[in-house]
Design a protein around this motif. Sequence first.
Motif, PDB file in Angstrom:
ATOM      1  N   ASN A 138      15.451  96.608  33.530  1.00  9.36           N
ATOM      2  CA  ASN A 138      16.202  96.143  34.702  1.00  9.36           C
ATOM      3  C   ASN A 138      15.429  95.072  35.464  1.00  9.36           C
ATOM      4  O   ASN A 138      15.998  94.047  35.875  1.00  9.36           O
ATOM      5  CB  ASN A 138      16.518  97.317  35.647  1.00  9.36           C
ATOM      6  CG  ASN A 138      17.524  98.268  35.070  1.00  9.36           C
ATOM      7  OD1 ASN A 138      18.347  97.899  34.237  1.00  9.36           O
ATOM      8  ND2 ASN A 138      17.461  99.517  35.499  1.00  9.36           N
ATOM      9  N   LEU A 139      14.152  95.306  35.676  1.00  7.79           N
ATOM     10  CA  LEU A 139      13.315  94.362  36.413  1.00  7.79           C
ATOM     11  C   LEU A 139      13.219  93.023  35.691  1.00  7.79           C
ATOM     12  O   LEU A 139      13.352  91.968  36.316  1.00  7.79           O
ATOM     13  CB  LEU A 139      11.920  94.956  36.628  1.00  7.79           C
ATOM     14  CG  LEU A 139      10.919  94.073  37.375  1.00  7.79           C
ATOM     15  CD1 LEU A 139      11.419  93.737  38.771  1.00  7.79           C
ATOM     16  CD2 LEU A 139       9.559  94.778  37.441  1.00  7.79           C
ATOM     17  N   MET A 140      13.033  93.060  34.389  1.00  9.72           N
ATOM     18  CA  MET A 140      12.954  91.809  33.628  1.00  9.72           C
ATOM     19  C   MET A 140      14.260  91.019  33.758  1.00  9.72           C
ATOM     20  O   MET A 140      14.235  89.789  33.866  1.00  9.72           O
ATOM     21  CB  MET A 140      12.609  92.090  32.162  1.00  9.72           C
ATOM     22  CG  MET A 140      11.165  92.553  31.969  1.00  9.72           C
ATOM     23  SD  MET A 140      10.765  93.012  30.268  1.00  9.72           S
ATOM     24  CE  MET A 140      10.500  91.390  29.545  1.00  9.72           C
ATOM     25  N   GLY A 141      15.377  91.713  33.790  1.00  4.96           N
ATOM     26  CA  GLY A 141      16.664  91.041  33.997  1.00  4.96           C
ATOM     27  C   GLY A 141      16.735  90.375  35.363  1.00  4.96           C
ATOM     28  O   GLY A 141      17.189  89.228  35.494  1.00  4.96           O
ATOM     29  N   LYS A 142      16.277  91.071  36.394  1.00  7.97           N
ATOM     30  CA  LYS A 142      16.273  90.510  37.745  1.00  7.97           C
ATOM     31  C   LYS A 142      15.375  89.276  37.820  1.00  7.97           C
ATOM     32  O   LYS A 142      15.734  88.267  38.443  1.00  7.97           O
ATOM     33  CB  LYS A 142      15.801  91.549  38.761  1.00  7.97           C
ATOM     34  CG  LYS A 142      16.775  92.686  39.000  1.00  7.97           C
ATOM     35  CD  LYS A 142      16.181  93.713  39.955  1.00  7.97           C
ATOM     36  CE  LYS A 142      17.092  94.898  40.165  1.00  7.97           C
ATOM     37  NZ  LYS A 142      16.507  95.898  41.092  1.00  7.97           N
ATOM     38  N   LEU A 143      14.208  89.363  37.192  1.00  7.40           N
ATOM     39  CA  LEU A 143      13.272  88.238  37.223  1.00  7.40           C
ATOM     40  C   LEU A 143      13.819  87.038  36.440  1.00  7.40           C
ATOM     41  O   LEU A 143      13.654  85.895  36.866  1.00  7.40           O
ATOM     42  CB  LEU A 143      11.902  88.680  36.698  1.00  7.40           C
ATOM     43  CG  LEU A 143      11.209  89.728  37.559  1.00  7.40           C
ATOM     44  CD1 LEU A 143       9.883  90.166  36.916  1.00  7.40           C
ATOM     45  CD2 LEU A 143      10.975  89.265  38.989  1.00  7.40           C
ATOM     46  N   ARG A 144      14.493  87.293  35.328  1.00  3.63           N
ATOM     47  CA  ARG A 144      15.118  86.206  34.566  1.00  3.63           C
ATOM     48  C   ARG A 144      16.184  85.511  35.425  1.00  3.63           C
ATOM     49  O   ARG A 144      16.313  84.273  35.381  1.00  3.63           O
ATOM     50  CB  ARG A 144      15.746  86.722  33.276  1.00  3.63           C
ATOM     51  CG  ARG A 144      14.759  86.893  32.158  1.00  3.63           C
ATOM     52  CD  ARG A 144      15.451  87.164  30.807  1.00  3.63           C
ATOM     53  NE  ARG A 144      14.489  87.800  29.911  1.00  3.63           N
ATOM     54  CZ  ARG A 144      14.394  89.108  29.717  1.00  3.63           C
ATOM     55  NH1 ARG A 144      15.232  89.956  30.284  1.00  3.63           N
ATOM     56  NH2 ARG A 144      13.475  89.601  28.911  1.00  3.63           N
ATOM     57  N   ASN A 145      16.942  86.297  36.172  1.00  6.77           N
ATOM     58  CA  ASN A 145      17.960  85.689  37.063  1.00  6.77           C
ATOM     59  C   ASN A 145      17.326  84.780  38.093  1.00  6.77           C
ATOM     60  O   ASN A 145      17.862  83.717  38.400  1.00  6.77           O
ATOM     61  CB  ASN A 145      18.766  86.789  37.769  1.00  6.77           C
ATOM     62  CG  ASN A 145      19.751  87.470  36.864  1.00  6.77           C
ATOM     63  OD1 ASN A 145      20.165  86.921  35.848  1.00  6.77           O
ATOM     64  ND2 ASN A 145      20.134  88.685  37.225  1.00  6.77           N
TER      65      ASN A 145
END
Length: 150
Positions: A138-145
């Motif tokens: 989830n965190l990696m997705g947020k950071l990619r955004n």
Amino acid sequence: MKNKRQQKILELIVRYEIGTQEELMQKLRAVGFDVTQATVSRDIREMKLTKIETHGKLHYVALRESDEDVKEKYERVFRDGFISMDNAVNILVIKTVSGMAMAVAAALDSMHFNEIVGTIAGDDTIMCAVRSLDDVVNLMGKLRNIIERE
């Protein structure tokens, strides 16, 4: 009462180019606030209002940064320093531009991601202890955004 008055002051200085305490006092009285010059002066000081010049005339403005402005600054620091990220189970490893790891880690900490338990920064690497593998994803997705908003 004080909070309502100070909120009204913000509304008034946005709506009108108010350049003096006297003008502000008159506007406040016109909308139902019984104020003295001392009260207005104290409010200006507490609210950290300042004067800027527009069209040759000085007027009060609030120079506070909104939460959105602060959030954007942290995201900009993250984007500017970020190179890559990968995970080792529940540890997120972020590579940064040399010398930027501490600034990027501070930005991550300030963004208050619930998934992150803590960060450790070196010169160009950050290790984030993350609660679980699902939280890492989830965190990696947020950071990619954040990176893609550039």
